[in-house]
Design an enzyme around this catalytic site. Structure first.
Site, PDB file in Angstrom:
ATOM      1  N   CYS A  64      -8.962   1.197   8.871  1.00 17.79           N
ATOM      2  CA  CYS A  64      -9.307   2.202   7.860  1.00 17.79           C
ATOM      3  C   CYS A  64     -10.630   2.919   8.147  1.00 17.79           C
ATOM      4  O   CYS A  64     -10.778   4.111   7.870  1.00 17.79           O
ATOM      5  CB  CYS A  64      -9.372   1.549   6.484  1.00 17.79           C
ATOM      6  N   CYS A  65     -11.615   2.184   8.707  1.00 13.38           N
ATOM      7  CA  CYS A  65     -12.964   2.766   8.805  1.00 13.38           C
ATOM      8  C   CYS A  65     -13.106   3.894   9.835  1.00 13.38           C
ATOM      9  O   CYS A  65     -13.714   4.929   9.507  1.00 13.38           O
ATOM     10  CB  CYS A  65     -13.993   1.671   9.083  1.00 13.38           C
TER      11      CYS A  65
ATOM     12  N   GLU B  27     -13.749  -8.252  -0.005  1.00 10.91           N
ATOM     13  CA  GLU B  27     -14.204  -6.957   0.537  1.00 10.91           C
ATOM     14  C   GLU B  27     -14.924  -6.158  -0.547  1.00 10.91           C
ATOM     15  O   GLU B  27     -14.745  -4.949  -0.669  1.00 10.91           O
ATOM     16  CB  GLU B  27     -13.035  -6.145   1.081  1.00 10.91           C
TER      17      GLU B  27
ATOM     18  N   HIS C  88     -12.697  -5.077  -5.090  1.00  8.16           N
ATOM     19  CA  HIS C  88     -12.668  -4.460  -3.759  1.00  8.16           C
ATOM     20  C   HIS C  88     -13.414  -3.114  -3.802  1.00  8.16           C
ATOM     21  O   HIS C  88     -13.088  -2.234  -4.593  1.00  8.16           O
ATOM     22  CB  HIS C  88     -11.199  -4.283  -3.407  1.00  8.16           C
TER      23      HIS C  88
ATOM     24  N   CYS D 100     -15.959   2.151   5.023  1.00  9.84           N
ATOM     25  CA  CYS D 100     -15.153   2.950   4.081  1.00  9.84           C
ATOM     26  C   CYS D 100     -15.768   2.959   2.683  1.00  9.84           C
ATOM     27  O   CYS D 100     -15.630   3.940   1.955  1.00  9.84           O
ATOM     28  CB  CYS D 100     -13.752   2.368   3.929  1.00  9.84           C
TER      29      CYS D 100
ATOM     30  N   GLU E 278     -18.589  -2.490   3.829  1.00  6.40           N
ATOM     31  CA  GLU E 278     -17.592  -1.815   4.670  1.00  6.40           C
ATOM     32  C   GLU E 278     -17.924  -0.324   4.819  1.00  6.40           C
ATOM     33  O   GLU E 278     -18.314   0.339   3.844  1.00  6.40           O
ATOM     34  CB  GLU E 278     -16.214  -1.991   4.040  1.00  6.40           C
TER      35      GLU E 278
ATOM     36  N   HIS F 151       0.806  -1.230   0.000  1.00  2.64           N
ATOM     37  CA  HIS F 151       0.000   0.000   0.000  1.00  2.64           C
ATOM     38  C   HIS F 151       0.832   1.269   0.000  1.00  2.64           C
ATOM     39  O   HIS F 151       0.436   2.263   0.595  1.00  2.64           O
ATOM     40  CB  HIS F 151      -0.919  -0.020   1.229  1.00  2.64           C
TER      41      HIS F 151
ATOM     42  N   GLY G  49      -1.997  -0.637  -6.411  1.00  2.60           N
ATOM     43  CA  GLY G  49      -2.876  -1.793  -6.213  1.00  2.60           C
ATOM     44  C   GLY G  49      -4.141  -1.326  -5.490  1.00  2.60           C
ATOM     45  O   GLY G  49      -5.227  -1.830  -5.743  1.00  2.60           O
ATOM     46  N   HIS G  50      -3.982  -0.409  -4.572  1.00  2.00           N
ATOM     47  CA  HIS G  50      -5.136   0.185  -3.886  1.00  2.00           C
ATOM     48  C   HIS G  50      -5.178   1.651  -4.278  1.00  2.00           C
ATOM     49  O   HIS G  50      -4.359   2.448  -3.843  1.00  2.00           O
ATOM     50  CB  HIS G  50      -4.997   0.040  -2.377  1.00  2.00           C
TER      51      HIS G  50
HETATM   52  O1  FUB Z   1      -6.340  -1.857   2.416  1.00  2.00           O
HETATM   53  C1  FUB Z   1      -6.621  -0.702   3.162  1.00  2.00           C
HETATM   54  C2  FUB Z   1      -8.004  -0.774   3.600  1.00  2.00           C
HETATM   55  O2  FUB Z   1      -8.146  -2.002   4.328  1.00  2.00           O
HETATM   56  C3  FUB Z   1      -9.052  -0.863   2.558  1.00  2.00           C
HETATM   57  O3  FUB Z   1      -9.507   0.291   2.039  1.00  2.00           O
HETATM   58  C4  FUB Z   1     -10.055  -1.651   3.295  1.00  2.00           C
HETATM   59  O4  FUB Z   1     -11.094  -2.124   2.545  1.00  2.00           O
HETATM   60  C5  FUB Z   1      -9.229  -2.721   3.855  1.00  2.00           C
HETATM   61  O5  FUB Z   1      -8.881  -3.616   2.838  1.00  2.00           O
HETATM   62 ZN    ZN Z   2     -12.566   0.604   6.116  1.00  2.00          ZN
END
Ligand code: FUB
Ligand code: ZN
Length: 631
Positions: free
Chosen positions: A390-391, A306, A254, A324, A322, A128, A179-180
């Site tokens: 993260c949330c 997810e 995701h 987020c 989720e 990440h 990747g994210h």
């Molecule tokens: O990977 C970072 C955070 O953790 C994501 O946004 C969430 O969904 C969880 O995978």
């Molecule tokens: Zn989250």
């Protein structure tokens, strides 16, 4: 900027209502300090001191920097609205520790600097680095806007410049992309904060490189000595990278990643007028919002990725949804809304705001849901923190900047997207306009808007008529006009010469309504949910004992508004409107001896009490349910 609307920043919006204002205050006084304690106690802040050594416990995790960054972003938004010397200085201290960790070449990532120092930028697919960079950038922009201080902004500019020196389409650079997703939308914010087009260009590069062949993730896997075919998620659809974004037809993978990607695509379309990118967003929006979204605005039914599965797959009890992802849905729809002010985006934004986002935080602001199912047997509860956290800071940053979703401005247009008591200050071409709302929304559909204009001016005031509302009336200074009976794309436009003191009165008829799901949503066939205004309701055991919620049948032959009465209870769950009506339940006494029974079943009448979905699991544990079987 090519978008027709410009969102009015939250710093020009004051919310003084009974719904959001207490939440924003709890966020400021409880959630943000609690989250600071968590990022502090768990070692996330200390990891910026770079003291971790191989063999030490608690190695800095690949997500950690993002948690600290999102806390800084939330705290900065809060500071922008409420001056707080102690918070200001705490932010300075945390930021100084972050800036000190930055390497001379601009690189800044506590996991890689300490745990895998020789592996920087070798696994964009799974790790990440760019995601954390993006959150640091968002934090820096928020801190700079709140305080005018460049301490973090200068650091992230150096980091972004470093990233641009590593990645890009130019010869000698890696043709990688995250990747994210996250850094893309952050770079657009950095462009806005600095006016440096190179950050917008880098965002555009990341968007357009995504999904190109040969796949960068294959190339970097081979460079690591890995077999690309052994990718754990099996498909690059997981991170929306199977095909280039402009060709994508369906929402995949995701959910949070998808929302951040689409937000950045909308940003770039808004910025540059890129119609192809906008069409891709519209296509993906149709797929998501007409086939894959929960009634609560939750998205992503599956825990295993997810994220998304097949269209119309919307199970209630096992919903991942989720927090987020719902927050990301708000971000994306808010951006789509700015392009030309289409109310369907505000409808989705509102749905998520009043339901699937704020369910993620308890009424007291201390505990959080990661997953937001629409039914529970009583075992799903909020928690104070998560290893992957993260949330909690995501909901905190959304609440701390909530006013920013309410209004937009144009040269000769003012838009009201959300109804909440308070004031919005809009800058139109030739005058500053302030709109003061007096309302009890979402508990009541009457909204009074008092307009004050620096000088008398002709402009169109666009008032949103929510998708849930089938009947409304509007008047200005007590007068009606047939032109205001037409809703265009979700808004009523009142164009006139406005002067200070003009008073608008809007009545949105807000009955209790039954909702049914599309016939292809198998899990919801023969079931109804109950909504009033934008608020989705649920039943909890605590209000309905000893009834087993699964055995409730609702008789829909009587209109919901006649079957349920709505009563505001100021002392309950921070003040909620409760719905009360009748239902029937199975009264058979022989189920403990049989798996099947012949009809007719014995049933008895019971009272049914419903509370807003977002407020569930704030009292004693027990069952919860949004969708009910019908008689
Ligand atoms: O990977 C970072 C955070 O953790 C994501 O946004 C969430 O969904 C969880 O995978
Ligand atoms: Zn989250």
């Amino acid at each position: 900027m090519q978008a027709k609307l410009k969102a009015v920043p939250f710093t020009r919006v004051t919310i003084k209502d009974e719904f959001w204002a207490p939440r924003i205050e709890t966020n400021r006084k409880v959630t943000i300090p609690t989250e600071y304690k968590m990022v502090e106690e768990t070692g996330r802040i200390a990891s910026f001191d770079l003291k971790w050594r191989a063999g030490d416990p608690n190695p800095p995790h690949i997500f950690w920097d993002s948690d600290v960054a999102k806390w800084i972003e939330a705290a900065s938004y809060s500071l922008a609205s409420y001056p707080d010397a102690a918070l200001d200085s705490l932010l300075d201290t945390v930021i100084a520790r972050i800036a000190k960790a930055q390497q001379p070449d601009g690189y800044l990532n506590t996991h890689y600097q300490q745990v895998e120092p020789d592996k920087r930028w070798t696994n964009l697919r799974d790790n990440h680095e760019l995601y954390c960079a993006g959150h640091l950038i968002e934090a820096a922009v928020a801190h700079f806007s709140a305080t005018g201080k460049r301490s973090l902004l200068d650091a992230v500019c150096r980091y972004a410049d470093h990233i641009a020196s590593v990645f890009g389409a130019e010869r000698g650079k890696k043709r990688g992309y995250p990747g994210h997703e996250e850094v893309e939308l952050a770079l657009v914010k950095l462009y806005h904060a600095t006016n440096e087009a190179r950050y917008l260009n880098l965002a555009r590069y990341f968007i357009d490189e995504r999904g190109q062949q040969p796949y960068y993730y294959d190339i970097e896997a081979r460079e690591r000595g890995d077999d690309p075919a052994s990718f754990w998620a099996r498909t690059y659809a997981y991170m929306q990278a199977l095909v280039p974004v402009r060709e994508q037809q369906e929402v995949t993978g995701h959910a949070v990643r998808a929302m951040y990607l689409y937000s950045a695509m909308a940003d770039i379309a808004n910025e540059t007028g890129d119609r192809e990118l906008l069409s891709a967003c519209e296509r993906l929006w149709n797929d998501l919002c007409t086939r894959r979204m929960y009634l609560t605005g939750g998205i992503g039914p599956s825990a295993s990725n997810e994220g998304f599965t097949t269209p119309y797959d919307l199970p209630d009890e096992t919903a991942y949804a989720e927090t987020c992802a719902a927050v990301g849905l708000v971000f994306w729809n808010h951006r789509m809304l700015q392009f030309e002010g289409s109310g369907k985006y505000a409808d989705v934004m509102e749905r998520a705001l009043y339901n699937g986002t704020i369910s993620g935080v308890s009424v007291d602001g201390r505990t959080f849901f990661y997953e937001n199912p629409l039914a529970s047997s009583g075992k799903h509860h909020r928690r104070a923190w998560f290893d992957c956290a993260c949330c909690p800071p995501n909901i905190a940053r959304m609440l701390a900047s909530l006013g920013g979703y309410a209004y937009s401005e144009g040269d000769h247009d003012a838009w009201v997207h959300l109804y909440a008591q308070g004031v919005g200050k809009l800058q139109l071409a030739d005058t500053e306009v302030s709109i003061e709302q007096t309302t009890r929304y979402p508990w009541d559909g009457t909204v009074k808007l008092q307009v004050s204009a620096e000088r008398s001016s002709v402009f169109a005031l666009h008032l949103r008529i929510p998708g849930w509302c089938q009947r409304y009336t509007v008047s200005v200074n007590g007068e009606h006009n047939p032109a205001w009976e037409t809703v265009q794309d979700g808004y009523v436009a009142i164009k006139r010469q406005w002067v200070t003191g003009d008073a608008v009165e809007l009545h949105l008829h807000m009955p209790v309504q039954y909702v049914v799901a599309h016939p292809k949503v198998q899990q919801m066939q023969g079931r109804v949910a109950i909504q009033r205004g934008p608020v989705v309701y649920c039943a909890e055991s605590v209000d309905n004992q000893p009834v087993a919620l699964g055995s409730i049948l609702i008789k829909t032959s009587v209109a919901a508004d006649a079957a349920f009465s709505a009563t505001f209870r100021p002392g309950l769950l921070g003040g909620v409107t409760v719905l009360q009506g009748a239902a029937s339940v199975d009264s058979s006494t022989t189920w403990d001896k049989a798996l099947y029974q012949f009809l007719p079943q014995s049933r008895k009448q019971v009272g049914l009490t419903l509370i807003p979905y977002y407020a569930w699991d704030n009292r004693e544990p027990g069952e919860m349910r949004v969708w009910f079987r019908t008689e």
